[in-house]
Motif scaffolding. Structure first.
Motif, PDB file in Angstrom:
ATOM      1  N   SER A  91      14.101   4.807  11.196  1.00 53.30           N
ATOM      2  CA  SER A  91      13.573   4.661   9.838  1.00 53.30           C
ATOM      3  C   SER A  91      14.033   3.342   9.221  1.00 53.30           C
ATOM      4  CB  SER A  91      14.034   5.845   8.987  1.00 53.30           C
ATOM      5  OG  SER A  91      13.532   5.746   7.681  1.00 53.30           O
ATOM      6  N   ASN A  92      15.304   3.006   9.403  1.00 51.77           N
ATOM      7  CA  ASN A  92      15.831   1.734   8.883  1.00 51.77           C
ATOM      8  C   ASN A  92      15.165   0.527   9.540  1.00 51.77           C
ATOM      9  OD1 ASN A  92      17.551   3.038   7.109  1.00 51.77           O
ATOM     10  ND2 ASN A  92      19.272   3.015   8.537  1.00 51.77           N
ATOM     11  N   MET A  93      14.719   0.688  10.788  1.00 56.27           N
ATOM     12  CA  MET A  93      13.995  -0.390  11.474  1.00 56.27           C
ATOM     13  C   MET A  93      12.539  -0.458  11.030  1.00 56.27           C
ATOM     14  SD  MET A  93      15.403  -0.564  15.362  1.00 56.27           S
ATOM     15  CE  MET A  93      14.450  -2.044  15.635  1.00 56.27           C
ATOM     16  N   GLY A  94      12.108   0.523  10.233  1.00 59.19           N
ATOM     17  CA  GLY A  94      10.737   0.540   9.733  1.00 59.19           C
ATOM     18  C   GLY A  94       9.726   1.093  10.723  1.00 59.19           C
ATOM     19  N   LEU A  95      10.181   1.824  11.753  1.00 56.76           N
ATOM     20  CA  LEU A  95       9.277   2.316  12.790  1.00 56.76           C
ATOM     21  C   LEU A  95       8.726   3.710  12.517  1.00 56.76           C
ATOM     22  CD1 LEU A  95      11.296   1.043  15.879  1.00 56.76           C
ATOM     23  CD2 LEU A  95       9.215   0.040  14.898  1.00 56.76           C
ATOM     24  N   ILE A  96       9.454   4.510  11.740  1.00 54.18           N
ATOM     25  CA  ILE A  96       8.983   5.853  11.391  1.00 54.18           C
ATOM     26  C   ILE A  96       9.168   6.095   9.904  1.00 54.18           C
ATOM     27  CG2 ILE A  96       9.531   6.831  13.677  1.00 54.18           C
ATOM     28  CD1 ILE A  96      11.923   8.259  12.213  1.00 54.18           C
ATOM     29  N   THR A  97       8.460   7.105   9.423  1.00 55.47           N
ATOM     30  CA  THR A  97       8.656   7.558   8.047  1.00 55.47           C
ATOM     31  C   THR A  97       8.957   9.048   8.082  1.00 55.47           C
ATOM     32  OG1 THR A  97       6.306   8.075   7.713  1.00 55.47           O
ATOM     33  CG2 THR A  97       7.055   5.860   7.091  1.00 55.47           C
ATOM     34  N   ARG A  98       9.692   9.487   7.094  1.00 55.36           N
ATOM     35  CA  ARG A  98       9.994  10.906   6.934  1.00 55.36           C
ATOM     36  C   ARG A  98       9.512  11.311   5.555  1.00 55.36           C
ATOM     37  NH1 ARG A  98      16.179  11.174   9.042  1.00 55.36           N
ATOM     38  NH2 ARG A  98      16.263   9.064   8.251  1.00 55.36           N
ATOM     39  N   GLN A 111       6.450  10.692  10.977  1.00 54.32           N
ATOM     40  CA  GLN A 111       5.243   9.945  11.334  1.00 54.32           C
ATOM     41  C   GLN A 111       5.637   8.520  11.693  1.00 54.32           C
ATOM     42  OE1 GLN A 111       2.841  10.639   7.722  1.00 54.32           O
ATOM     43  NE2 GLN A 111       1.381  11.577   9.134  1.00 54.32           N
ATOM     44  N   LEU A 112       4.804   7.892  12.508  1.00 58.19           N
ATOM     45  CA  LEU A 112       5.002   6.471  12.757  1.00 58.19           C
ATOM     46  C   LEU A 112       4.618   5.712  11.508  1.00 58.19           C
ATOM     47  CD1 LEU A 112       3.412   5.846  16.283  1.00 58.19           C
ATOM     48  CD2 LEU A 112       5.835   5.930  15.707  1.00 58.19           C
ATOM     49  N   SER A 113       5.345   4.668  11.209  1.00 59.92           N
ATOM     50  CA  SER A 113       4.957   3.769  10.122  1.00 59.92           C
ATOM     51  C   SER A 113       3.867   2.838  10.657  1.00 59.92           C
ATOM     52  CB  SER A 113       6.166   2.951   9.682  1.00 59.92           C
ATOM     53  OG  SER A 113       6.540   2.080  10.750  1.00 59.92           O
ATOM     54  N   LYS A 114       3.338   2.021   9.806  1.00 57.32           N
ATOM     55  CA  LYS A 114       2.340   1.024  10.238  1.00 57.32           C
ATOM     56  C   LYS A 114       2.943   0.120  11.308  1.00 57.32           C
ATOM     57  CE  LYS A 114      -1.249  -2.000   9.467  1.00 57.32           C
ATOM     58  NZ  LYS A 114      -1.404  -2.523  10.807  1.00 57.32           N
ATOM     59  N   ILE A 115       4.170  -0.342  11.077  1.00 57.23           N
ATOM     60  CA  ILE A 115       4.852  -1.200  12.054  1.00 57.23           C
ATOM     61  C   ILE A 115       5.056  -0.437  13.360  1.00 57.23           C
ATOM     62  CG2 ILE A 115       7.042  -2.368  12.584  1.00 57.23           C
ATOM     63  CD1 ILE A 115       7.285  -2.931   9.542  1.00 57.23           C
ATOM     64  N   GLY A 116       5.503   0.813  13.266  1.00 66.89           N
ATOM     65  CA  GLY A 116       5.721   1.623  14.460  1.00 66.89           C
ATOM     66  C   GLY A 116       4.445   1.826  15.248  1.00 66.89           C
TER      67      GLY A 116
END
Length: 131
Positions: A91-98, A111-116
């Motif tokens: 999450s801190n790397m911006g790859l997932i969201t909670r 969920q995957l973030s846009k970046i992820g």
């Protein structure tokens, strides 16, 4: 009975063994290459268990499923406290969201973030090109 006795001899044939060894070497080289690719795309998140976590979240998202911490922990056999720390990192790397589930506030959906999503797509394109 005679056919059974000849089968081991064919396996020991040096030309067959050499071809099999060459295929194995090429396969292992390809796997090693993909590990380097995933590390170049995801950084430290391309290592285990982070990468497995990302792929499980990506797969659930692709299937339209709502994956939560409990479900992910069960699938991967990771204790909740360890899983939480690993997900904090992703999450801190911006790859997932909670996000909190709208129906059950105790449940957190991953969920995957846009970046992820972009990085998973980039990785899968590399895998496809190497197959």
């Amino acid at each position: 009975n005679e056919i059974v006795n000849r089968a081991p001899l064919k396996f020991l044939d040096s030309s067959t063994e050499h071809k099999s060894s060459a295929r194995l070497t090429e396969t292992l080289r390809g796997i090693s290459s993909l590990i380097k690719v995933r590390k170049s795309i995801f950084g430290a998140a391309g290592t285990e268990p982070y990468f497995s976590l990302l792929l499980q979240v990506a797969y659930a998202n692709y299937c339209g499923e709502h994956l939560d911490l409990t479900g992910l922990g069960v699938v991967l056999g990771i204790p909740p406290s360890t899983l939480t720390r690993k997900l904090d990192y992703l999450s801190n790397m911006g790859l997932i969201t909670r996000t909190q589930d709208g129906d059950d506030r105790r449940r957190v959906v991953l969920q995957l973030s846009k970046i992820g999503l972009d990085r998973v797509r980039q990785y899968l394109a590399c895998v496809k090109s190497k197959l």
